[in-house]
Design a protein around this motif. Sequence first.
Motif: not given
Length: 225
Positions: A106-135
């Motif tokens: 029961e405690r494990f399940q609550k913990s991983v649901i919290k993890a799932q919520e964290r990853f879902s939030f990050q996925a929603a926010e994570n639409t782009h990234f930055f890379v360095k190319s040609s200076g």
Amino acid sequence: MNKIKCIIVDDEPLAISLLEQYVEKIPFLELVFSAENPIQALEYIKNNPSDLIFLDIMMPELTGINFMKILGDRQKYILTTAYSEYALEGYEHHIIDYLLKPISFERFQKSVIKAQERFSFQAAENTHFFVKSSGRQHRICFHEILYIESIKDYVNIRTETEEYIVLDTLKSMESQLPDRFIRIHKSFIINLDKVKSIDVKKVILEGFEIPIGDSYRNNLLEKLK
């Protein structure tokens, strides 16, 4: 993100066995590696993408705290230990949760649901990234990427309109990409949303033919289902 790829690191075989049973019961978790030796876990993480580590704090070869210091912010953690006095120090490393042994399901399940919520939030926010190319720093939206190709010590990120040569590795790029990206060859990662057609040997996307490696074919076909 469909499934959270997780790793178990604990010097107690029985503790690992229990957590493996718990992970098996959670549909959105996928166990990719477990180890009694944290050094082995570090070696695995160097070459394989993962999302979440169930990490014991008190281990003889390397403590969980030092393990997190080595990896830094590259991973997310749920700490597992029999010693509650280490909780505060653990939270200083921005972990998701802290599980005190013996761990109930029961405690494990609550913990991983919290993890799932964290990853879902990050996925929603994570639409782009930055890379360095040609200076210069370039902002690349994930939905624009067709494929990423490994070229010796560099990667070529090919979008619908541009290509960027970046000093990086394909494994490092793989860990930064959303779930719709998949490695189909030792030298190629593709965006599944851009696939036009597929046969036994290649994938066609937006006018480009990308070869399918023999060892990657089954994983690709499973993903396409």
